[in-house]
Design a protein around this motif. Structure first.
Motif, PDB file in Angstrom:
ATOM      1  N   ALA C 224       1.070  -0.849  -0.116  1.00 60.78           N
ATOM      2  CA  ALA C 224       0.307  -0.308  -0.385  1.00 60.78           C
ATOM      3  C   ALA C 224       0.898   1.346  -0.144  1.00 60.78           C
ATOM      4  O   ALA C 224       0.435   2.253  -0.907  1.00 60.78           O
ATOM      5  CB  ALA C 224      -0.803   0.183   1.318  1.00 60.78           C
ATOM      6  N   GLU C 225       1.885   1.158   0.823  1.00 56.86           N
ATOM      7  CA  GLU C 225       2.748   2.259   0.766  1.00 56.86           C
ATOM      8  C   GLU C 225       3.588   2.648  -0.636  1.00 56.86           C
ATOM      9  O   GLU C 225       3.636   4.075  -0.772  1.00 56.86           O
ATOM     10  CB  GLU C 225       3.642   1.974   2.104  1.00 56.86           C
ATOM     11  N   TYR C 226       3.659   1.577  -1.526  1.00 60.21           N
ATOM     12  CA  TYR C 226       4.432   2.050  -2.175  1.00 60.21           C
ATOM     13  C   TYR C 226       3.062   2.732  -3.757  1.00 60.21           C
ATOM     14  O   TYR C 226       3.504   3.847  -4.144  1.00 60.21           O
ATOM     15  CB  TYR C 226       4.547   0.428  -3.324  1.00 60.21           C
ATOM     16  N   ARG C 230       4.225   7.535  -4.069  1.00 60.01           N
ATOM     17  CA  ARG C 230       3.383   7.692  -5.458  1.00 60.01           C
ATOM     18  C   ARG C 230       2.640   8.985  -5.593  1.00 60.01           C
ATOM     19  O   ARG C 230       1.679   9.540  -6.954  1.00 60.01           O
ATOM     20  CB  ARG C 230       3.008   6.797  -7.041  1.00 60.01           C
ATOM     21  N   GLY C 231       1.792   8.905  -4.801  1.00 62.20           N
ATOM     22  CA  GLY C 231       0.186   9.812  -4.503  1.00 62.20           C
ATOM     23  C   GLY C 231      -0.538   9.725  -4.396  1.00 62.20           C
ATOM     24  O   GLY C 231      -1.875  10.467  -4.170  1.00 62.20           O
ATOM     25  N   ASN C 232      -0.647   8.693  -4.172  1.00 63.48           N
ATOM     26  CA  ASN C 232      -2.300   8.127  -4.650  1.00 63.48           C
ATOM     27  C   ASN C 232      -2.430   7.827  -3.244  1.00 63.48           C
ATOM     28  O   ASN C 232      -2.139   6.466  -3.035  1.00 63.48           O
ATOM     29  CB  ASN C 232      -2.876   7.359  -5.867  1.00 63.48           C
ATOM     30  N   THR C 233      -3.337   8.300  -2.268  1.00 62.21           N
ATOM     31  CA  THR C 233      -3.671   7.635  -0.822  1.00 62.21           C
ATOM     32  C   THR C 233      -4.767   7.376  -0.571  1.00 62.21           C
ATOM     33  O   THR C 233      -5.399   6.797   0.526  1.00 62.21           O
ATOM     34  CB  THR C 233      -3.153   9.200   0.256  1.00 62.21           C
ATOM     35  N   ASN C 234      -5.522   7.227  -2.751  1.00 58.82           N
ATOM     36  CA  ASN C 234      -7.043   6.480  -2.131  1.00 58.82           C
ATOM     37  C   ASN C 234      -6.631   4.620  -1.767  1.00 58.82           C
ATOM     38  O   ASN C 234      -7.104   4.312  -3.146  1.00 58.82           O
ATOM     39  CB  ASN C 234      -7.816   6.422  -2.985  1.00 58.82           C
ATOM     40  N   VAL C 235      -6.625   4.248  -1.034  1.00 62.99           N
ATOM     41  CA  VAL C 235      -5.922   2.773  -0.795  1.00 62.99           C
ATOM     42  C   VAL C 235      -7.238   1.528  -0.258  1.00 62.99           C
ATOM     43  O   VAL C 235      -6.935   2.308   1.540  1.00 62.99           O
ATOM     44  CB  VAL C 235      -4.542   1.976  -1.004  1.00 62.99           C
ATOM     45  N   MET C 236      -7.796   1.177  -0.687  1.00 62.30           N
ATOM     46  CA  MET C 236      -8.743   0.502   0.271  1.00 62.30           C
ATOM     47  C   MET C 236      -7.696  -1.094   0.233  1.00 62.30           C
ATOM     48  O   MET C 236      -6.991  -1.600  -0.575  1.00 62.30           O
ATOM     49  CB  MET C 236      -9.654  -0.180  -0.326  1.00 62.30           C
ATOM     50  N   LEU C 237      -8.018  -1.699   1.898  1.00 55.26           N
ATOM     51  CA  LEU C 237      -6.741  -3.180   1.561  1.00 55.26           C
ATOM     52  C   LEU C 237      -8.275  -4.225   1.916  1.00 55.26           C
ATOM     53  O   LEU C 237      -8.874  -4.121   2.431  1.00 55.26           O
ATOM     54  CB  LEU C 237      -6.088  -3.551   3.586  1.00 55.26           C
TER      55      LEU C 237
END
Lengths: 340, 340, 340, 340
Positions: C224-226, C230-237
């Motif tokens: 997720a950190e990768y 790069r600028g996209n913080t909209n991550v769902m795990l």
């Protein structure tokens, strides 16, 4: 079972397999496929040793068709079993009510046990857990209070009416533990201690059997079968987490075990979220999930002073955390047409 | 041990940890880092329960520094231990000679056992394996010949001079097995049967201890420590494969266990490639690899008629395959400055 | 980090470690214990390579203190993140509402997709899943419809308003998938396809990142950190089951991941009970358990004709089963102060 | 494949299965057993999706008979494949000579690479490993020198004649890496990056394919099949350790993979004891064991200054340790009728 021959197996090899099948008192049905020959074995081969056929020349593998357990199987008994928890037979595991068994990992003192027992009773627990004989990884760790611990458990039952669930570690402890306990627990490390399983099967008290930390479902149900085959059919199956590569938990709690065990067996299923995670801060969520998944019971480590617990402090919750959890699971139980 | 506080832990929480450390009779050394505070615990905490500190508020995790075992550790005894295999003390495990223990999974009959024993003896084996009491996954499977099997093993020793290695499954079998065996085997399923470990530690015969199928090295060495702490230091450690997701083998044989156990312990290491793979066609390669990796011994299932073996036929090799394997490992042993 | 020296390490070895620590721009704090010397490293070593110190002579092990990820960590952002699912920003994952994403494993045809989309929409789903590019274990299996599939997904969105969640398998597909999808899915097999993670981080659509089938939590959060770096913080795990020795399921669904990820990260957590079990008959229970455990969303395989599904029929549920499940989880959501 | 019906399945359900089998273009053979009915499917179902049948009502499970890979299979090509390592075709993997590929984890500088290359060449290595593009768990870790690293590798080849083995991480790197490398390595994390496998299959250089860290043998061979199906049959299979619960190693090196892969496939097998253990002190023993087990090659991390390695220092051995190891495996190779 199905015997799959190797690609290029000879006619003689197939005939030899047929001979072995007949020696077992079974019949064969040979299917010549495009690339492989397969010998389907007809008859009740549930208890036959398939390694015999695996050793024959030209055989690639042998695939079992029937489950190797019988008394624990839903094929034999379709309706769910109700296993009594108390000597007086009131609380039963496997019915509409989700039974909650709570208490310290180990019995440590009269005040510790009674204080915790009264607390969990008040919040709705129906069973009291607490180890008098403790299986410890290190020979230098606290090994439990022994009979003195059993006496304290009996006292707690007298005061609270909670059913006593406590571990028996060895054949020569069975009679003693039986005297005091309402339910005999067989721990994960002893799930394949077959002599102990036999002994548990030859006494009348219900048995809470924990899944071994790397046991398959088949091995787990065969362990239950050991107990049942000796005459004691009052077995509860307890999932307590399995060993995987995961390192943020002590064990990986495999909650799919609940619907799977209900699918293949008639025995009730209990979840242990304390051993199942090893972290007190994960227990609440896993209790909620277990009830939602259909568990018939929970067994939870509760300690009135986790910092001074002699064993497993890191996975014990406090009576206050227990109270909050109970409130939550009561609501969830209603949502899935059960009650706590 | 090292107590790692959470980010944002308070001064009071750190002081409380210090208080708990002092209650344990140990000293603290507080290190305030850029992001975290850490409390290093000074003193011999080898046998202290770190879960006590894990339960304290503000604590993130507790990292042990010392191995929890002592008598099994190389820190205590630098030179390799030599464990005798025979009552008369001639063959020893842990020296230049790689000892080979071979024989059937179960003792099944006089002719089966003697035929196999003579065959393996002739090709260089120094020990005879064979189970009289068998831990079986299914209650309906052959459970071993019991004392009659032990008598046949004793007869085979008389005829061949091979040391007898046989399993003991329960505390109440220890005295009986001890009468007949040269080495008591404790199986993988009983590696954490602590009552049995204690009993094995209180009798004089050497013990071959198998690693549990999901045991860590630490748990394995603590199981050895149970035996040693009761006075019996003649323990051989046996790697027999671990349970993983792999499905082409019955177990995954972790050969790195050989150099690792030699690194941390002075006890000899034996490899079981039969249980370690579950497939007769993989045994030869794994015997070769084990000797090259530095194993002190091998324990191998050999059956004169695998197709009619009552147990584990699929992983047994024939006397002919055993002979070929022995030729190969003799050459490899020389290449690594050992002998078979 | 903490550098633990071996028992018997020399003064020179400790001094050499101190030198290496200083070379890293960090400070040391040497603690001489009763049996071991320990070097605590002071300073921000989050991104330093600890294997450098592990290689130094006299070093036994190096224990990290800080988590190696930062942007994904709760230490950096305490409040839970809300990740938008739709281009128009209405549905958000991570809030009070549990979002349900449902649909076929693969897009197979217009009628299949639209029929399923309308059905799941009607029962309360807010997202539509469906693969146009399929990662398949076998090169001979159906590999997806490609862009034609994406077009059908866009059509389904137009008709139903559902957010489109679909997988991107390769860097050169990112721009194309981005054109059609509302949420880019990165599959378990690509969790450590670092070039793809970077590309997903450089485009604006939210990313649903699946945990690798044997990834640790740390590796998962670093993946997720990768994306975030790069600028996209909209991550769902997304937890989708891990590989273990269990054979009654395709994967073991580790539901403790829900509270654990919420404990260490601010990102929302989605559960995939279809991949997470591989068996349609286990999906319902695991959906219930996931909601009770606190999941922020579910992603479920639903097929209008599982028998004729081109992929993963065995784990797909029917629209009718989906409807029954939705009814159950709506009640459970209320019981845990959420809504579906 | 074999379709096993549930106990109590109806005649209609069996007929429906037969209908589905016929829809697949295959034939059925129904076997009515004592307790279960079984439908044996006749015909080449190697590439058929068995989940279709698993979804049908009344079906308990579906057992595949044929391996799902073909070009990688020994059934199709009986004799062992020889895969060239060098552009000039001299060194070949899979023959009598065990090829040793050694070098640093990452290319870091000209002096580091050349010094190591000359050292390993002198001691008998035939290949040089070294990563220019590095898959790193953390986005903040050193990611490799890129094309500059490839140039240094080419220079090292010019100076030493060693074949260059280096990793390609993404489809858009294939052409570039191909320009410099003799063998393209596909790493464990990319074993199921199917687009990359396809790209590797469409270029002419041999491919060293690493087993994924939780891949089954079947998945591993299907990954090889992806490459082969695109026209490139020069594939080497590399076992590099699997992820298990073991914590004394970074990965568990499953050496039984050597005889097993040789049993089912004609492709050569290479062992990576560096990744396979993660500990430099275990590498020597595992190299010995691998050669004894029949490995066709080794790939080993060697660094002239492990303490200052930018990646994986803890598992790199020094040129001196490499020299000692080479002496040992030369003797072992002779003992198993091979050479190094």
């Amino acid at each position: 079972m199905i015997v799959v021959m190797k690609s290029g197996s000879t006619k003689e090899q197939v005939e030899h397999v047929i001979k072995l099948v007949k020696e077992m008192g079974l019949k064969e049905n040979v299917i010549v496929g495009t690339e492989r020959t397969v010998v389907a074995v007809i008859g009740n081969d549930r208890f036959k040793d398939r390694t015999v056929l695996e050793s024959a020349e030209g055989v690639d593998k042998v695939v079992p068709i029937l489950a190797p357990y019988k008394m624990a199987s839903k094929e034999v008994k379709k309706e769910r079993s109700l296993v009594p928890m108390l000597g007086n037979g009131e609380a039963k595991v496997g019915g509409r009510k989700v039974q909650v068994i709570a208490g310290p990992c180990s019995v440590e003192s009269k005040s510790q046990l009674l204080e915790t027992a009264h607390a969990v009773k008040e919040m709705g627990a129906t069973g009291l857990r607490g180890g008098a004989f403790k299986p410890r990884t290190s020979p230098y760790a606290f090994q439990g209070m022994g009979e003195k611990g059993l006496e304290l458990l009996a006292l707690a039952r007298e005061e609270t009416g909670l059913a006593i669930v406590t571990e028996v570690m060895a054949v020569d402890q069975v009679a003693l533990v039986n005297e005091y306990a309402d339910v005999l627990q067989i721990g994960a490390r002893n799930m394949q201690n077959f002599n102990l399983l036999n002994a548990a099967g030859e006494q009348p008290k219900p048995v809470l059997l924990k899944r071994g930390m790397s046991a398959t479902m088949e091995e787990f149900l065969l362990a239950a079968e050991y107990i049942m085959a000796r005459g004691n059919t009052n077995v509860m199956l307890c999932e307590r987490g399995i060993r995987t590569y995961e390192d943020y938990v002590r064990n990986t709690l495999a909650l799919a075990a609940v619907p799977e065990l209900h699918r293949v067996s008639h025995l009730p299923v209990i979840i242990d979220p304390s051993q199942g995670t090893g972290k007190s801060y994960l227990v609440d969520s896993m209790c909620r999930a277990a009830v939602a998944a259909g568990a018939d019971g929970l067994i939870i480590e509760v300690h009135n002073d986790p910092e001074h617990a002699l064993t497993d402090g890191a996975q014990s919750i406090t009576p206050q955390q227990f109270a909050d959890m109970m409130k939550a699971i009561k609501r969830i139980a209603v949502a899935v047409d059960r009650e706590v």
